[in-house]
Design an enzyme around this catalytic site. Structure first.
Site, PDB file in Angstrom:
ATOM      1  N   SER A   1     -10.126  -0.263   6.811  1.00  0.00           N
ATOM      2  CA  SER A   1      -9.503  -0.095   5.496  1.00  0.00           C
ATOM      3  C   SER A   1      -8.841  -1.333   4.941  1.00  0.00           C
ATOM      4  O   SER A   1      -8.436  -1.341   3.779  1.00  0.00           O
ATOM      5  CB  SER A   1      -8.484   1.046   5.540  1.00  0.00           C
ATOM      6  OG  SER A   1      -9.139   2.287   5.625  1.00  0.00           O
TER       7      SER A   1
ATOM      8  N   SER B   1      -9.487   1.997   2.562  1.00  0.00           N
ATOM      9  CA  SER B   1      -8.506   2.682   1.745  1.00  0.00           C
ATOM     10  C   SER B   1      -7.472   1.745   1.119  1.00  0.00           C
ATOM     11  O   SER B   1      -6.673   2.176   0.273  1.00  0.00           O
ATOM     12  CB  SER B   1      -7.774   3.752   2.570  1.00  0.00           C
ATOM     13  OG  SER B   1      -7.069   3.173   3.654  1.00  0.00           O
TER      14      SER B   1
ATOM     15  N   LYS C   1       0.842  -1.198   0.000  1.00  0.00           N
ATOM     16  CA  LYS C   1       0.000   0.000   0.000  1.00  0.00           C
ATOM     17  C   LYS C   1       0.877   1.248   0.000  1.00  0.00           C
ATOM     18  O   LYS C   1       1.877   1.318   0.715  1.00  0.00           O
ATOM     19  CB  LYS C   1      -0.917  -0.033   1.226  1.00  0.00           C
ATOM     20  CG  LYS C   1      -1.963   1.075   1.264  1.00  0.00           C
ATOM     21  CD  LYS C   1      -2.886   0.867   2.445  1.00  0.00           C
ATOM     22  CE  LYS C   1      -3.943   1.957   2.542  1.00  0.00           C
ATOM     23  NZ  LYS C   1      -4.879   1.733   3.677  1.00  0.00           N
TER      24      LYS C   1
END
Length: 440
Positions: free
Chosen positions: A172, A148, A74
């Protein structure tokens, strides 16, 4: 992609697979499909090839837990030679001089970092899009991959990589895992210990994978807990199920409720005691969550971001965070932790839906006003957010399919601190009794 991370690492350690060839195959899959999936902010074509060659030459290759496994990271953590994008055009573009904690542990374990995945700006919302692309659910691209950690979830669900790293501040990891039909684990607070945990202690790092065994393996590396690398069958435990939406008691879509019922039947058939019970969700908990959701990104933006270049929705969120930062106190967290501890004195595990609404559609959410983003964000994350404030481990796992859309219906398993192995063991039981399609 047919092979799991466990299988790839085993083959590389045994000399049956070449890390360079494994990486080339992953890069080819990304090149062929990511134009539709939108998982990556940056693909590290040259760097990944070089890293794979280095892994192949390591003298300790036969002992590496992630030997030659392609992994996506990420875009929020330090990777040497890369800048942290945070889904924003307003942040600095200075490349990191060295790896941070996550990249260090992945490389030490023999993984090859093939790319950095797409996130919403400052990771505020559960949809991962930016001016350069939209992370889509590979099973049904008309739906978002979530957020996210949406880019990471999309990369795994599409079979571009077998495993990916994510972070979870209000769901997330679990929300995109549920939207894409894969496994996502948020460990408890401080399991992956950092000097400055994000969002006033809400956020932590965890795995996104297609199998429980891969989740256990990646979690063992991220947490530096090698004893967690293989799920074990748990003894019979007391399981509570709840489909009551926290705080609002909003109506729950029937397919989400049915997934909890199916999980309850499967767990009961495995010998566990299953009853219906719901924790008391005090409104002060909601206030504590919202205060951190506003103030965390505001604190980050005040550091090194050009506020005038933030997306309009983000600027509004940051302004609200400045106004509410004084509301971030320990009182709401401490009260909720006491209530949660009391609930788990009588129950070992709580099973809920992961999502409180059906997944959101894929669209350029970053162009829409703050309220248009905030309302569906708060609604969909109702089941996940409270456990970030409590600091309890929670895992999302697929159970069933939506009758009309090609979407997975997933459940969340929650337990007391230190119970990550229990969650993985229960998820493995669900997986063995009710296998799900790994990738599209």
């Amino acid at each position: 992609m047919a092979q799991t991370a466990v299988e790839i690492a085993r083959g590389v350690r045994a000399g049956e697979l070449d890390p360079v060839q494994v990486t080339e195959e992953a890069l080819a899959r990304i090149a062929a499909a990511d134009g539709v999936v939108g998982a990556f902010r940056r693909v590290r074509f040259a760097e990944a090839r070089a890293e794979a060659a280095e892994v192949a030459a390591r003298p300790d290759l036969a002992s590496l837990p992630l030997a030659g496994v392609p992994v996506a990271v990420k875009d929020v953590t330090e990777v040497a030679g890369e800048y942290q994008g945070w889904g924003s055009e307003a942040g600095p573009r200075t490349a990191a001089d060295s790896d941070g904690l996550i990249a260090t542990r992945l490389r030490a374990a023999g993984a090859v970092i093939v790319g950095l995945t797409r996130v919403p700006e400052l990771c505020i919302f559960p949809t991962s899009d930016d001016p350069t692309g939209i992370a889509r659910n590979p099973r049904n691209p008309s739906f978002t991959a979530g957020g996210s950690s949406g880019g990471s979830a999309a990369a795994v669900a599409a079979g571009l990589v077998p495993i990916a790293h994510g972070t979870d501040g209000l769901g997330s990891i679990r929300l995109p895992a549920a939207m894409c039909g894969i496994v996502g684990l948020k460990p408890g607070r401080d399991v992956v210990r950092e000097d400055a945990p994000g969002w006033f202690g809400l956020s932590t790092h965890g795995p996104l994978t297609t199998t429980v065994a891969d989740a256990a393996l990646l979690m063992s590396v991220l947490a530096d807990r090698p004893e967690w690398a293989t799920p074990t069958t748990p003894d019979p435990v007391r399981i509570a199920t709840s489909t009551q939406v926290p705080f609002t008691r909003a109506p729950l879509p029937r397919p989400l409720r049915a997934a909890v019922d199916q999980a309850a039947d499967l767990l009961a058939s495995a010998g566990h005691t299953v009853i219906s019970a719901t924790p008391a969700y005090p409104l002060r908990t909601l206030a504590g969550l919202l205060a951190r959701w506003f103030a965390g990104p505001a604190e980050q933006a005040a550091g090194s971001f050009d506020l005038s270049r933030l997306q309009p929705r983000t600027r509004t969120h940051v302004r609200l965070g400045r106004l509410t930062s004084h509301l971030v106190t320990d009182r709401a967290r401490d009260e909720w932790q006491a209530i949660a501890a009391q609930f788990f004195n009588s129950h070992d595990v709580l099973v809920t839906p992961t999502l409180a609404t059906l997944p959101l559609k894929a669209r350029p959410w970053h162009r829409k006003p703050w309220l248009t983003n905030a309302v569906p964000s708060a609604r969909v994350a109702a089941f996940t957010g409270p456990w970030n404030l409590a600091g309890y481990p929670a895992l999302s796992v697929p159970v069933s399919r939506h009758p009309a859309h090609d979407l997975s219906m997933c459940v969340q398993l929650v337990t007391r601190p230190g119970g990550e192995p229990l969650l993985l063991g229960l998820a493995a039981q669900l997986e063995s009794r009710n296998p799900w399609p790994r990738t599209v």
